[in-house]
Design a protein around this motif. Structure first.
Motif, PDB file in Angstrom:
ATOM      1  N   VAL A 238     -23.769 -13.746  21.193  1.00 47.23           N
ATOM      2  CA  VAL A 238     -24.324 -14.418  20.006  1.00 47.23           C
ATOM      3  C   VAL A 238     -25.100 -13.427  19.135  1.00 47.23           C
ATOM      4  CG1 VAL A 238     -26.243 -15.952  19.377  1.00 47.23           C
ATOM      5  CG2 VAL A 238     -24.384 -16.819  20.772  1.00 47.23           C
ATOM      6  N   GLN A 239     -25.845 -12.533  19.797  1.00 48.98           N
ATOM      7  CA  GLN A 239     -26.671 -11.586  19.033  1.00 48.98           C
ATOM      8  C   GLN A 239     -25.844 -10.623  18.188  1.00 48.98           C
ATOM      9  OE1 GLN A 239     -28.894 -10.566  22.639  1.00 48.98           O
ATOM     10  NE2 GLN A 239     -30.728 -10.702  21.381  1.00 48.98           N
TER      11      GLN A 239
ATOM     12  N   VAL B 257     -21.569 -21.379  15.747  1.00 45.69           N
ATOM     13  CA  VAL B 257     -21.434 -22.729  16.308  1.00 45.69           C
ATOM     14  C   VAL B 257     -21.309 -22.651  17.830  1.00 45.69           C
ATOM     15  CG1 VAL B 257     -20.143 -24.892  16.167  1.00 45.69           C
ATOM     16  CG2 VAL B 257     -20.269 -23.392  14.168  1.00 45.69           C
ATOM     17  N   VAL B 258     -22.150 -23.420  18.517  1.00 44.09           N
ATOM     18  CA  VAL B 258     -22.135 -23.450  19.985  1.00 44.09           C
ATOM     19  C   VAL B 258     -21.707 -24.852  20.427  1.00 44.09           C
ATOM     20  CG1 VAL B 258     -23.530 -23.149  22.073  1.00 44.09           C
ATOM     21  CG2 VAL B 258     -24.031 -21.768  20.038  1.00 44.09           C
ATOM     22  N   LYS B 259     -20.655 -24.915  21.279  1.00 37.44           N
ATOM     23  CA  LYS B 259     -20.099 -26.220  21.663  1.00 37.44           C
ATOM     24  C   LYS B 259     -19.966 -26.344  23.181  1.00 37.44           C
ATOM     25  CE  LYS B 259     -17.084 -26.514  17.643  1.00 37.44           C
ATOM     26  NZ  LYS B 259     -15.798 -26.953  17.112  1.00 37.44           N
TER      27      LYS B 259
ATOM     28  N   LEU C 142     -31.015 -17.323  15.342  1.00 36.31           N
ATOM     29  CA  LEU C 142     -30.757 -16.917  16.734  1.00 36.31           C
ATOM     30  C   LEU C 142     -31.522 -17.811  17.698  1.00 36.31           C
ATOM     31  CD1 LEU C 142     -30.668 -13.021  16.892  1.00 36.31           C
ATOM     32  CD2 LEU C 142     -28.836 -14.639  17.470  1.00 36.31           C
ATOM     33  N   GLU C 143     -32.710 -18.242  17.255  1.00 32.61           N
ATOM     34  CA  GLU C 143     -33.524 -19.111  18.114  1.00 32.61           C
ATOM     35  C   GLU C 143     -32.771 -20.421  18.389  1.00 32.61           C
ATOM     36  OE1 GLU C 143     -37.237 -20.236  16.371  1.00 32.61           O
ATOM     37  OE2 GLU C 143     -37.869 -21.249  18.223  1.00 32.61           O
ATOM     38  N   GLU C 144     -32.178 -20.984  17.333  1.00 35.01           N
ATOM     39  CA  GLU C 144     -31.407 -22.228  17.512  1.00 35.01           C
ATOM     40  C   GLU C 144     -30.230 -22.005  18.461  1.00 35.01           C
ATOM     41  OE1 GLU C 144     -32.219 -24.141  13.066  1.00 35.01           O
ATOM     42  OE2 GLU C 144     -30.157 -23.701  13.668  1.00 35.01           O
ATOM     43  N   ALA C 145     -29.571 -20.847  18.301  1.00 35.48           N
ATOM     44  CA  ALA C 145     -28.423 -20.559  19.164  1.00 35.48           C
ATOM     45  C   ALA C 145     -28.872 -20.430  20.623  1.00 35.48           C
ATOM     46  CB  ALA C 145     -27.729 -19.285  18.688  1.00 35.48           C
ATOM     47  N   GLY C 146     -30.014 -19.762  20.831  1.00 35.26           N
ATOM     48  CA  GLY C 146     -30.550 -19.611  22.181  1.00 35.26           C
ATOM     49  C   GLY C 146     -30.872 -20.967  22.793  1.00 35.26           C
TER      50      GLY C 146
ATOM     51  N   ALA D 188     -29.523 -23.858  21.988  1.00 36.96           N
ATOM     52  CA  ALA D 188     -28.271 -24.587  22.254  1.00 36.96           C
ATOM     53  C   ALA D 188     -27.659 -24.097  23.560  1.00 36.96           C
ATOM     54  CB  ALA D 188     -27.296 -24.400  21.093  1.00 36.96           C
ATOM     55  N   LEU D 189     -27.667 -22.765  23.767  1.00 35.21           N
ATOM     56  CA  LEU D 189     -27.100 -22.213  25.001  1.00 35.21           C
ATOM     57  C   LEU D 189     -27.890 -22.692  26.218  1.00 35.21           C
ATOM     58  CD1 LEU D 189     -26.277 -18.541  23.933  1.00 35.21           C
ATOM     59  CD2 LEU D 189     -24.658 -20.367  24.477  1.00 35.21           C
ATOM     60  N   GLN D 190     -29.237 -22.694  26.067  1.00 39.05           N
ATOM     61  CA  GLN D 190     -30.063 -23.125  27.190  1.00 39.05           C
ATOM     62  C   GLN D 190     -29.782 -24.585  27.557  1.00 39.05           C
ATOM     63  OE1 GLN D 190     -33.990 -21.917  26.117  1.00 39.05           O
ATOM     64  NE2 GLN D 190     -33.782 -20.034  27.303  1.00 39.05           N
ATOM     65  N   LYS D 191     -29.469 -25.375  26.547  1.00 41.21           N
ATOM     66  CA  LYS D 191     -29.188 -26.784  26.788  1.00 41.21           C
ATOM     67  C   LYS D 191     -27.796 -26.974  27.403  1.00 41.21           C
ATOM     68  CE  LYS D 191     -28.996 -31.112  24.480  1.00 41.21           C
ATOM     69  NZ  LYS D 191     -29.717 -32.177  24.125  1.00 41.21           N
TER      70      LYS D 191
END
Ligand code: AMP
Ligand code: GLY
Length: 420
Positions: free
Chosen positions: A133-134, A141-143, A159-163, A165-168
């Motif tokens: 992602v970085q 988009v993370v799915k 990047l914070e939002e992407a992190g 989403a990945l954590q979730k």
């Protein structure tokens, strides 16, 4: 004919509403249904994924045709079980349904069929996903790879939002990370039998809870139809997207039922965001009002592999759906609130209200789901359809009710002169 519809949302209410107008129908059942479906069908207390009980019911009641609504019923193999018993059923097998239930399967099929889709990679662990992602452009988009009722997709602008989403998503299984595509969204519905398919007019869903594409994604907060697909005729979508995908699936995973690609109309043509293996919700609420042809004829033609002999007719004008959702949706939402004004709103000419998450409590109607009601309206112009729908919305009330006030607004702006 005795027909069983499986599911409990606005989509199923709309299908039943349309079926109830067919002279061929003698009895309608819905499993499990909601407070609205009870007015047009017999609600049967069997859940949409209780495969054995559904089959048993269809045999006992000598049901002639079953239509399956929700994705999770398809994913657990309801269609396969009905077919094994020789029962007529509309929808794809579990194998073909993977086009929706597994995003990585869908991507492989699209690659094999040379269908344009966003560039992507699949990840099973947080570390590698985060490194990837970085190195990408934002937004990204993370799915979730599997089914998530439209809520497993995060469009991340930082990047914070992407992190986050990945954590979730990573603890729940594989994730797909893909490039962000720019453009208008269009929903396509192709009714497919083993030999051919017919396309519904294109429609547009409004996915986010907030206006102007803000806030998290939902199952869909409102639809307008028909919409134009500038620069791309329906023939192009049929020949370059639907037909090659059906051809690629032929064999072990032959697709029958409703194939619903969600498209982005980019500067370089239509790209597929995802495939669904079922009718859209809330698209169906709008389509059932636009459809002129008897729905029994359409579905039976598909089930009997005779679609190529049918010509499907549509009413003129526009239909819109404004969704009324419970407070908190698409997260944890309120339930059990009294709903007022539905009758007065339904009395407005051109309005039909479909129930999503509703329940009867004595003589009261109460909320019981995230998307509570679908306010649909027909108009000879898009503007008139929207005005009528919002007039009806203003008469309805329940605690914490949320809805978008901008359904159809971008389409009106784009076509200021032709649609008003
Ligand atoms: P999906 O369930 O994959 O259709 O995603 C739900 C919603 O997320 C879509 O309707 C789009 O609004 C948005 N979305 C998904 N993938 C992308 C993408 N690659 N680019 C832009 N938006 C996307
Ligand atoms: N309209 C969104 C969906 O049915 O997935």
């Amino acid at each position: 004919m005795k027909i069983l519809v499986i599911g409990s949302g606005g989509r199923e209410h709309a299908l039943l509403w349309k079926l109830s107008q067919s002279p061929k129908v003698t009895q309608l059942f819905v499993a499990p249904g909601n407070a609205g479906t009870a007015a047009v069908a017999t609600n049967v207390q069997i859940g949409a994924t209780e495969v054995a009980r559904l089959v048993e019911f269809a045999i006992k009641e000598t049901v002639d045709l079953t239509i399956v609504g929700p994705d999770n019923a398809i994913a657990v193999g309801v269609i396969d079980a009905f077919r094994e018993k020789g029962l007529k059923v509309f929808g794809p097998t579990k194998a073909a349904g993977q086009i929706e239930s597994s995003k990585s399967f869908a991507k492989e099929i699209m690659q094999a069929a040379s269908v344009p889709t966003a560039k992507y990679q699949t990840f099973a662990d947080y570390g590698t996903a985060w490194l990837y992602v970085q190195r990408q452009n934002l937004p990204i988009v993370v799915k979730a790879d599997g089914l998530a009722l439209g809520k497993g997709v995060f469009v991340c602008h930082t990047l914070e939002e992407a992190g986050n989403a990945l954590q979730k998503l990573i603890p729940q299984g594989t994730v797909v990370i893909e490039e962000f595509l720019e453009g208008n969204e269009v929903s396509i519905h192709a009714i497919c039998d083993e030999k051919s398919f017919v396309l519904f007019p294109p429609s547009r869903d409004h996915k986010t809870i907030g206006e102007n594409s803000t806030g998290p994604n939902t199952g869909g907060m409102g639809v307008i139809a028909p919409v134009e697909t500038p620069g791309t005729g329906l023939g192009v979508i049929a020949n370059q997207i639907v037909a090659p995908v059906l051809a690629t699936l032929k064999g072990s995973a032959t697709f029958t039922g409703c194939l619903y690609p969600g498209l982005k109309m980019t500067k370089t043509g239509p790209y597929v965001l995802e495939f669904n293996a079922r009718f859209g919700d809330p698209e169906t609420e709008v389509y059932m009002r636009l459809l002129k042809t008897d729905l029994v004829d359409l579905i039976m033609a598909a089930v009997d592999n005779k679609l190529s002999t049918l010509s499907v007719e549509w009413h003129s004008g526009f239909v819109v759906d404004v969704v009324l959702a419970a407070e908190g949706y698409p997260g944890e939402y309120r339930r059990g609130d009294a709903i007022e004004g539905v009758q007065q709103a339904s009395d407005i000419k051109g309005v039909v209200i479909f129930h999503g998450g509703t329940q009867s409590s004595g003589s009261d109607l109460i909320t019981s789901g995230g998307r509570v009601l679908h306010i649909t309206a027909l108009g000879d112009t898009l503007q008139r359809a929207l005005d009528t729908a919002y007039k009806a919305v203003a008469l309805i009330h329940f605690q914490g009710m949320q809805y978008r006030r901008d359904i159809g607004v971008s389409e009106l702006r784009a076509h200021r002169f032709s649609l008003i």
